[in-house]
Every structure is written in structure tokens, then in C-alpha cells.
Design a protein around this motif. Sequence first.
Motif, PDB file in Angstrom:
ATOM      1  N   LYS A   1     -47.854 -47.539 -41.899  1.00 23.24           N
ATOM      2  CA  LYS A   1     -46.833 -47.423 -42.945  1.00 23.24           C
ATOM      3  C   LYS A   1     -47.440 -47.065 -44.289  1.00 23.24           C
ATOM      4  N   LEU A   2     -48.662 -47.543 -44.521  1.00 21.13           N
ATOM      5  CA  LEU A   2     -49.330 -47.238 -45.786  1.00 21.13           C
ATOM      6  C   LEU A   2     -50.029 -45.883 -45.758  1.00 21.13           C
ATOM      7  N   GLY A   3     -50.033 -45.248 -44.600  1.00 17.25           N
ATOM      8  CA  GLY A   3     -50.698 -43.965 -44.472  1.00 17.25           C
ATOM      9  C   GLY A   3     -52.205 -44.074 -44.477  1.00 17.25           C
ATOM     10  N   LEU A   4     -52.730 -45.228 -44.097  1.00 15.66           N
ATOM     11  CA  LEU A   4     -54.171 -45.450 -44.123  1.00 15.66           C
ATOM     12  C   LEU A   4     -54.795 -45.409 -42.733  1.00 15.66           C
ATOM     13  N   SER A   5     -54.102 -44.833 -41.783  1.00 19.86           N
ATOM     14  CA  SER A   5     -54.638 -44.775 -40.422  1.00 19.86           C
ATOM     15  C   SER A   5     -55.936 -43.984 -40.408  1.00 19.86           C
ATOM     16  N   THR A   6     -56.847 -44.427 -39.580  1.00 15.25           N
ATOM     17  CA  THR A   6     -58.139 -43.772 -39.482  1.00 15.25           C
ATOM     18  C   THR A   6     -58.398 -43.357 -38.042  1.00 15.25           C
ATOM     19  N   THR A   7     -59.072 -42.249 -37.879  1.00 15.68           N
ATOM     20  CA  THR A   7     -59.435 -41.800 -36.540  1.00 15.68           C
ATOM     21  C   THR A   7     -60.919 -42.006 -36.270  1.00 15.68           C
ATOM     22  N   ASP A   8     -61.661 -42.473 -37.246  1.00 16.18           N
ATOM     23  CA  ASP A   8     -63.084 -42.746 -37.073  1.00 16.18           C
ATOM     24  C   ASP A   8     -63.251 -43.974 -36.174  1.00 16.18           C
ATOM     25  N   PRO A   9     -63.892 -43.829 -35.010  1.00 11.80           N
ATOM     26  CA  PRO A   9     -63.995 -44.948 -34.061  1.00 11.80           C
ATOM     27  C   PRO A   9     -64.695 -46.181 -34.637  1.00 11.80           C
ATOM     28  N   LEU A  10     -65.703 -45.980 -35.480  1.00 14.93           N
ATOM     29  CA  LEU A  10     -66.410 -47.123 -36.049  1.00 14.93           C
ATOM     30  C   LEU A  10     -65.491 -47.946 -36.942  1.00 14.93           C
ATOM     31  N   TRP A  11     -64.806 -47.280 -37.869  1.00 12.13           N
ATOM     32  CA  TRP A  11     -63.893 -47.993 -38.759  1.00 12.13           C
ATOM     33  C   TRP A  11     -62.739 -48.606 -37.993  1.00 12.13           C
ATOM     34  N   TRP A  12     -62.229 -47.884 -37.004  1.00 13.40           N
ATOM     35  CA  TRP A  12     -61.115 -48.385 -36.215  1.00 13.40           C
ATOM     36  C   TRP A  12     -61.525 -49.638 -35.468  1.00 13.40           C
ATOM     37  N   SER A  13     -62.727 -49.650 -34.906  1.00 15.94           N
ATOM     38  CA  SER A  13     -63.222 -50.822 -34.194  1.00 15.94           C
ATOM     39  C   SER A  13     -63.406 -52.002 -35.134  1.00 15.94           C
ATOM     40  N   LEU A  14     -63.975 -51.739 -36.299  1.00 18.37           N
ATOM     41  CA  LEU A  14     -64.188 -52.822 -37.263  1.00 18.37           C
ATOM     42  C   LEU A  14     -62.858 -53.385 -37.761  1.00 18.37           C
ATOM     43  N   LEU A  15     -61.906 -52.503 -38.076  1.00 16.98           N
ATOM     44  CA  LEU A  15     -60.599 -52.974 -38.530  1.00 16.98           C
ATOM     45  C   LEU A  15     -59.861 -53.711 -37.413  1.00 16.98           C
ATOM     46  N   SER A  16     -60.075 -53.294 -36.179  1.00 16.63           N
ATOM     47  CA  SER A  16     -59.430 -53.959 -35.048  1.00 16.63           C
ATOM     48  C   SER A  16     -59.988 -55.356 -34.819  1.00 16.63           C
ATOM     49  N   ALA A  17     -61.216 -55.593 -35.225  1.00 15.58           N
ATOM     50  CA  ALA A  17     -61.838 -56.896 -35.014  1.00 15.58           C
ATOM     51  C   ALA A  17     -61.359 -57.952 -36.012  1.00 15.58           C
ATOM     52  N   VAL A  18     -60.864 -57.519 -37.159  1.00 19.36           N
ATOM     53  CA  VAL A  18     -60.466 -58.459 -38.216  1.00 19.36           C
ATOM     54  C   VAL A  18     -59.419 -59.471 -37.739  1.00 19.36           C
ATOM     55  N   PRO A  19     -58.329 -59.068 -37.086  1.00 22.39           N
ATOM     56  CA  PRO A  19     -57.334 -60.062 -36.662  1.00 22.39           C
ATOM     57  C   PRO A  19     -57.889 -61.084 -35.667  1.00 22.39           C
ATOM     58  N   PHE A  20     -58.796 -60.658 -34.796  1.00 21.71           N
ATOM     59  CA  PHE A  20     -59.385 -61.585 -33.827  1.00 21.71           C
ATOM     60  C   PHE A  20     -60.328 -62.562 -34.512  1.00 21.71           C
ATOM     61  N   ALA A  21     -61.078 -62.077 -35.503  1.00 22.80           N
ATOM     62  CA  ALA A  21     -61.954 -62.955 -36.263  1.00 22.80           C
ATOM     63  C   ALA A  21     -61.132 -63.960 -37.071  1.00 22.80           C
ATOM     64  N   LEU A  22     -60.028 -63.506 -37.655  1.00 24.93           N
ATOM     65  CA  LEU A  22     -59.159 -64.424 -38.395  1.00 24.93           C
ATOM     66  C   LEU A  22     -58.518 -65.454 -37.464  1.00 24.93           C
ATOM     67  N   ALA A  23     -58.148 -65.034 -36.257  1.00 24.15           N
ATOM     68  CA  ALA A  23     -57.576 -65.966 -35.285  1.00 24.15           C
ATOM     69  C   ALA A  23     -58.605 -67.010 -34.871  1.00 24.15           C
ATOM     70  N   ALA A  24     -59.850 -66.580 -34.643  1.00 27.07           N
ATOM     71  CA  ALA A  24     -60.904 -67.526 -34.292  1.00 27.07           C
ATOM     72  C   ALA A  24     -61.165 -68.491 -35.444  1.00 27.07           C
ATOM     73  N   ALA A  25     -61.144 -67.988 -36.670  1.00 29.78           N
ATOM     74  CA  ALA A  25     -61.340 -68.852 -37.831  1.00 29.78           C
ATOM     75  C   ALA A  25     -60.191 -69.833 -37.984  1.00 29.78           C
ATOM     76  N   LEU A  26     -58.981 -69.387 -37.686  1.00 33.54           N
ATOM     77  CA  LEU A  26     -57.818 -70.275 -37.764  1.00 33.54           C
ATOM     78  C   LEU A  26     -57.956 -71.438 -36.788  1.00 33.54           C
ATOM     79  N   CYS A  27     -58.500 -71.159 -35.620  1.00 30.70           N
ATOM     80  CA  CYS A  27     -58.673 -72.198 -34.596  1.00 30.70           C
ATOM     81  C   CYS A  27     -59.879 -73.089 -34.848  1.00 30.70           C
ATOM     82  N   ALA A  28     -60.709 -72.751 -35.822  1.00 29.16           N
ATOM     83  CA  ALA A  28     -61.930 -73.519 -36.080  1.00 29.16           C
ATOM     84  C   ALA A  28     -61.646 -74.870 -36.717  1.00 29.16           C
TER      85      ALA A  28
END
Length: 130
Positions: free
Chosen positions: A82-109
Motif C-alpha cells: 500500500k505504501l508502494g515500498l515493495s522490493t524485489t531484491d531477495p536479500l531485502w525481502w528475506s530480511l524484511l520477512s524475518a522481522v515479524p517472526f523475530a517480533l513474535a519470538a520476542a513477544l513470547c520471551a
Amino acid sequence: MGLVGSLLGPCLYVVAVFVLGLGPIVLVFAALFAMAVLYVVALMTPGGSPLTATPGGRVLWACAVLILGVIGWIAGASALGKLGLSTTDPLWWSLLSAVPFALAAALCAGGWTSLVSIILTTALILTGCS
């Protein structure tokens, strides 16, 4: 070690579903594999969360991180689109994809880590809404 699991999970989904084009059935196997990876991460970090101390708790922790991470991943992808910030770079996409899982793990800590996770998640949501 939680970071490795957080990075590995989303990358496997991306490769299996989008790159290889294997379709939705792969999600079942990917979810089972992600649960196994997260269970091993919980097994290796028994002090990382109150849930990771027992076998049943590790399963609950893995389920919580997977479910909350996927919800955050979908919401984040939607917000980026929606913000028009989509990226096709696999490295950035992988790193951005990891953020919600890291936040979920931190929430459960538990403790202050959960508080920081809630604050960061709220900040990300507010940023995506503006």
C-alpha cells in the motif's frame, strides 16, 4: 539462534511457493518444517522464554511464533504494498520477512523483551497506517 530460525522460515516459504511455484499444498509441508525448525530453536534456547522449558511449551512456543509471524508477515507485506515500498531484491525481502517472526519470538520471551516487541510492533503498525 532465534534469529536463524526467524530468517530461515520466511525464506523457505518464499522459495517453495513463489520461486518454485509449488502452490498452496507446499504450505502444509512448509508449516510442518517451520514448526520443526522452531521446535529445535526452542530446544536449544530453554531459557529464551517461559514456554521453552518443557516439551509441550516448546510446541506452543513454535506454534505461537509461526502463527503470529505469518500474520505479521502478511500484514507487513500488505502495508509495504500500500505504501508502494515493495522490493524485489531477495536479500531485502528475506530480511524484511524475518522481522515479524523475530517480533513474535520476542513477544513470547516474556518480561521486558515482550514490552519492547509490543512497542516496536505498534510503531510499525502506526508507520504503515500513516
